[in-house]
Design an enzyme around this catalytic site. Sequence first.
Site, mmCIF file in Angstrom:
data_model
loop_
_atom_site.group_PDB
_atom_site.id
_atom_site.type_symbol
_atom_site.label_atom_id
_atom_site.label_comp_id
_atom_site.label_asym_id
_atom_site.label_seq_id
_atom_site.Cartn_x
_atom_site.Cartn_y
_atom_site.Cartn_z
ATOM 1 N N HIS A 1 -7.255 -4.819 10.109
ATOM 2 C CA HIS A 1 -6.998 -4.579 8.680
ATOM 3 C C HIS A 1 -5.699 -5.222 8.223
ATOM 4 O O HIS A 1 -4.780 -5.443 9.003
ATOM 5 C CB HIS A 1 -7.067 -3.088 8.321
ATOM 6 C CG HIS A 1 -5.920 -2.223 8.740
ATOM 7 N ND1 HIS A 1 -6.093 -1.006 9.351
ATOM 8 C CD2 HIS A 1 -4.581 -2.368 8.609
ATOM 9 C CE1 HIS A 1 -4.920 -0.443 9.568
ATOM 10 N NE2 HIS A 1 -3.986 -1.256 9.140
ATOM 11 N N ASP B 1 0.817 -1.220 0.000
ATOM 12 C CA ASP B 1 0.000 0.000 0.000
ATOM 13 C C ASP B 1 0.845 1.263 0.000
ATOM 14 O O ASP B 1 2.076 1.208 0.131
ATOM 15 C CB ASP B 1 -0.962 -0.021 1.204
ATOM 16 C CG ASP B 1 -0.272 -0.416 2.506
ATOM 17 O OD1 ASP B 1 0.965 -0.395 2.556
ATOM 18 O OD2 ASP B 1 -0.976 -0.751 3.467
ATOM 19 N N ASN C 1 -7.565 -2.886 14.223
ATOM 20 C CA ASN C 1 -8.961 -3.210 13.880
ATOM 21 C C ASN C 1 -9.053 -4.402 12.926
ATOM 22 O O ASN C 1 -10.101 -4.655 12.344
ATOM 23 C CB ASN C 1 -9.665 -1.983 13.280
ATOM 24 C CG ASN C 1 -9.049 -1.523 11.963
ATOM 25 O OD1 ASN C 1 -8.135 -2.163 11.441
ATOM 26 N ND2 ASN C 1 -9.545 -0.432 11.411
ATOM 27 N N GLU D 1 -9.601 -1.962 5.163
ATOM 28 C CA GLU D 1 -10.264 -1.692 6.435
ATOM 29 C C GLU D 1 -11.481 -2.610 6.611
ATOM 30 O O GLU D 1 -11.977 -3.198 5.628
ATOM 31 C CB GLU D 1 -10.713 -0.228 6.462
ATOM 32 C CG GLU D 1 -9.565 0.785 6.440
ATOM 33 C CD GLU D 1 -8.892 0.968 7.804
ATOM 34 O OE1 GLU D 1 -8.865 0.015 8.605
ATOM 35 O OE2 GLU D 1 -8.381 2.072 8.048
HETATM 36 C C1 GLP Z 1 -0.537 0.293 8.576
HETATM 37 C C2 GLP Z 1 -0.177 -0.478 7.306
HETATM 38 C C3 GLP Z 1 -0.395 -1.948 7.476
HETATM 39 C C4 GLP Z 1 0.239 -2.408 8.767
HETATM 40 C C5 GLP Z 1 -0.445 -1.743 9.939
HETATM 41 C C6 GLP Z 1 0.142 -2.146 11.285
HETATM 42 O O1 GLP Z 1 -1.839 0.735 8.619
HETATM 43 N N1 GLP Z 1 -0.865 -0.042 6.145
HETATM 44 O O2 GLP Z 1 0.143 -2.642 6.356
HETATM 45 O O3 GLP Z 1 0.147 -3.790 8.888
HETATM 46 O O4 GLP Z 1 -0.307 -0.355 9.792
HETATM 47 O O5 GLP Z 1 1.242 -1.358 11.588
HETATM 48 P P1 GLP Z 1 2.293 -1.663 12.699
HETATM 49 O O6 GLP Z 1 3.103 -2.802 12.199
HETATM 50 O O7 GLP Z 1 3.110 -0.410 12.804
HETATM 51 O O8 GLP Z 1 1.551 -1.982 13.934
#
Ligand code: GLP
Length: 246
Positions: free
Chosen positions: A137, A68, A135, A142
């Site tokens: 995702h 993304d 959440n 989402e």
């Molecule tokens: C973001 C990214 C996701 C990631 C998530 C969790 O929203 N788009 O791909 O998995 O955050 O992030 P973290 O690993 O910092 O907890």
Amino acid sequence: MMRVIRVNDYQEISEKAFEEIKKTVTEKPDAVLGLATGSSPVGLYQLMIKDHQENGTSYREVRTFNLDEYVGLPKDHPESYYSFMHRNLFDGLDIKEENIHIPSSEGDLQEKCEQYNDALEETVIDVQILGIGSNGHIGFNEPGTSFDSVTHIVDLKPSTIRDNARFFDDDISKVPTKAITMGISNVMAAKKIILLANGENKANAIQACVMGPVTENVPASILQEHPDVIMIVDRTAASSLYKEKR
Ligand code: GLP
């Protein structure tokens, strides 16, 4: 099939994930890796760089596809996922720039989604690395996203904006509100998926993902239907597993 590997801490998550990646690129030097941003995979990326520098493991023929990218941040903004990936991984490897694919959110967004999706459809990702949002995702898919979705533009949920504010001086107003993301069907097309999660704030998402019903309200729950998923979770992220939802 979903395999849950419970480890002690973040370092062990990174080491376990690294073992898998090293095995993949050693057996298949032109492997296609699906990569994620966020803090979860940073330790893995550091081990990949260390191993490349110390043992010469090469990424010259490896191709990568990121999940993304934010919409509204220029590519050279320090928190764009383009910058994040170069800073945390690509600059430390011998990967060729032309083999790196990150969704572009500059220009005509619909066209960018289609181009990225076409590239994904011509490829088979050997290993997809995933984090998980608090959440549930995956990528930026989402809750409520169709399991059939392909690369698309999303409006980020308030909880995701809040979670990601830590990368933007804790200032919610600086966090982009939209992103471009691989869809859930793109993620599910990977041969193998490795999801990394650490920390208490992931415990409910991990429980819902592993034990809950497969529902679009918890995007990661679809992973229960994938043939080869490894969930590498630390004690705190695993703390609600096999217990009633808190
Ligand atoms: C973001 C990214 C996701 C990631 C998530 C969790 O929203 N788009 O791909 O998995 O955050 O992030 P973290 O690993 O910092 O907890």
